[in-house]
Scaffold this motif. Structure first.
Motif, PDB file in Angstrom:
ATOM      1  N   VAL A  68      73.270  24.506  41.604  1.00 38.61           N
ATOM      2  CA  VAL A  68      74.393  24.587  42.661  1.00 38.61           C
ATOM      3  C   VAL A  68      73.789  25.461  43.824  1.00 38.61           C
ATOM      4  N   LEU A  69      74.221  25.205  45.037  1.00 41.83           N
ATOM      5  CA  LEU A  69      73.770  25.920  46.170  1.00 41.83           C
ATOM      6  C   LEU A  69      75.038  27.036  46.700  1.00 41.83           C
ATOM      7  N   THR A 119      71.016  20.397  54.823  1.00 45.27           N
ATOM      8  CA  THR A 119      69.744  19.756  54.621  1.00 45.27           C
ATOM      9  C   THR A 119      68.919  20.319  53.241  1.00 45.27           C
ATOM     10  N   THR A 120      69.557  21.812  53.082  1.00 41.74           N
ATOM     11  CA  THR A 120      68.921  22.466  51.906  1.00 41.74           C
ATOM     12  C   THR A 120      69.702  21.848  50.646  1.00 41.74           C
ATOM     13  N   ALA A 121      70.783  21.623  50.633  1.00 46.68           N
ATOM     14  CA  ALA A 121      71.596  20.952  49.580  1.00 46.68           C
ATOM     15  C   ALA A 121      71.109  19.682  49.017  1.00 46.68           C
ATOM     16  N   VAL A 122      71.054  18.774  50.061  1.00 47.22           N
ATOM     17  CA  VAL A 122      70.133  17.477  50.001  1.00 47.22           C
ATOM     18  C   VAL A 122      68.604  17.558  49.110  1.00 47.22           C
ATOM     19  N   GLN A 123      67.938  18.331  50.033  1.00 46.04           N
ATOM     20  CA  GLN A 123      66.614  18.513  49.415  1.00 46.04           C
ATOM     21  C   GLN A 123      66.387  19.117  48.354  1.00 46.04           C
ATOM     22  N   GLU A 124      67.435  20.154  47.803  1.00 51.49           N
ATOM     23  CA  GLU A 124      67.281  20.668  46.531  1.00 51.49           C
ATOM     24  C   GLU A 124      68.001  19.854  45.377  1.00 51.49           C
ATOM     25  N   ASP A 125      68.726  18.953  45.794  1.00 49.87           N
ATOM     26  CA  ASP A 125      69.380  18.079  44.861  1.00 49.87           C
ATOM     27  C   ASP A 125      70.431  18.769  44.133  1.00 49.87           C
ATOM     28  N   ALA A 153      74.280  19.944  42.540  1.00 45.50           N
ATOM     29  CA  ALA A 153      75.360  19.070  42.289  1.00 45.50           C
ATOM     30  C   ALA A 153      76.645  19.759  42.987  1.00 45.50           C
ATOM     31  N   LEU A 154      76.616  20.626  43.729  1.00 40.17           N
ATOM     32  CA  LEU A 154      77.772  21.409  44.409  1.00 40.17           C
ATOM     33  C   LEU A 154      77.219  22.357  45.435  1.00 40.17           C
ATOM     34  N   VAL A 155      77.923  22.623  46.482  1.00 39.36           N
ATOM     35  CA  VAL A 155      77.757  23.669  47.573  1.00 39.36           C
ATOM     36  C   VAL A 155      78.810  24.568  47.396  1.00 39.36           C
ATOM     37  N   GLY A 156      78.733  25.764  47.062  1.00 37.36           N
ATOM     38  CA  GLY A 156      79.495  26.864  47.294  1.00 37.36           C
ATOM     39  C   GLY A 156      79.226  27.632  48.484  1.00 37.36           C
TER      40      GLY A 156
END
Length: 140
Positions: free
Chosen positions: A11-12, A53-59, A61-64
């Motif tokens: 998760v990010l 971009t970071t969320a997609v690059q880091e694969d 499952a969720l962004v908080g």
């Protein structure tokens, strides 16, 4: 048959905009880590496009998103749009911070999968994020 251990769910946790207060975000990130999640923490004052971009690059499952600045509606909407543009339209976004009760439905309309106003118990956040990131059950 021996089952292989699954990798932790990634998760990010991000602080969009100019808000420099990160105590809550760090508390949630630590709680998620202690609950078995792999947490990517962006730090403070991040641009929405960089978060996507970071969320997609880091694969993940969720962004908080942790937002205390009062700009939660615009920042949430922009983050959801940026994720779609970056190819991460399947990544749920949750929002926590200083959020008036009246804005919770508006955040849901803007694309937030869940909203956590200040004071939401950490165990509630962890349980919700587990549910939001649960993978499909395997077929036998």
């Amino acid at each position: 048959m021996h089952r292989q251990a699954q990798a932790p769910v990634r998760v990010l946790v991000a602080k969009p905009g100019l808000d420099g207060h990160d105590r809550g975000a760090k508390l949630v990130a630590r709680g998620l880590r202690d609950a078995g999640f792999e947490v990517v923490f962006t730090g403070i004052r991040r641009r929405v496009d960089d978060i996507a971009t970071t969320a997609v690059q880091e694969d993940v499952a969720l962004v908080g998103l942790s937002i205390l600045s009062g700009a939660h509606l615009a920042l949430t909407r922009r983050t959801v749009e940026a994720l779609r543009a970056a190819g991460g339209d399947d990544i749920p976004v949750v929002v926590g911070g200083t959020i008036p009760a009246g804005d919770v439905p508006r955040l849901r309309e803007a694309g937030a999968a869940a909203v956590y106003p200040t004071g939401t118990p950490l165990d509630v956040i962890v349980a919700d994020i587990r549910a939001l990131t649960a993978s499909e059950p395997e077929e036998d």
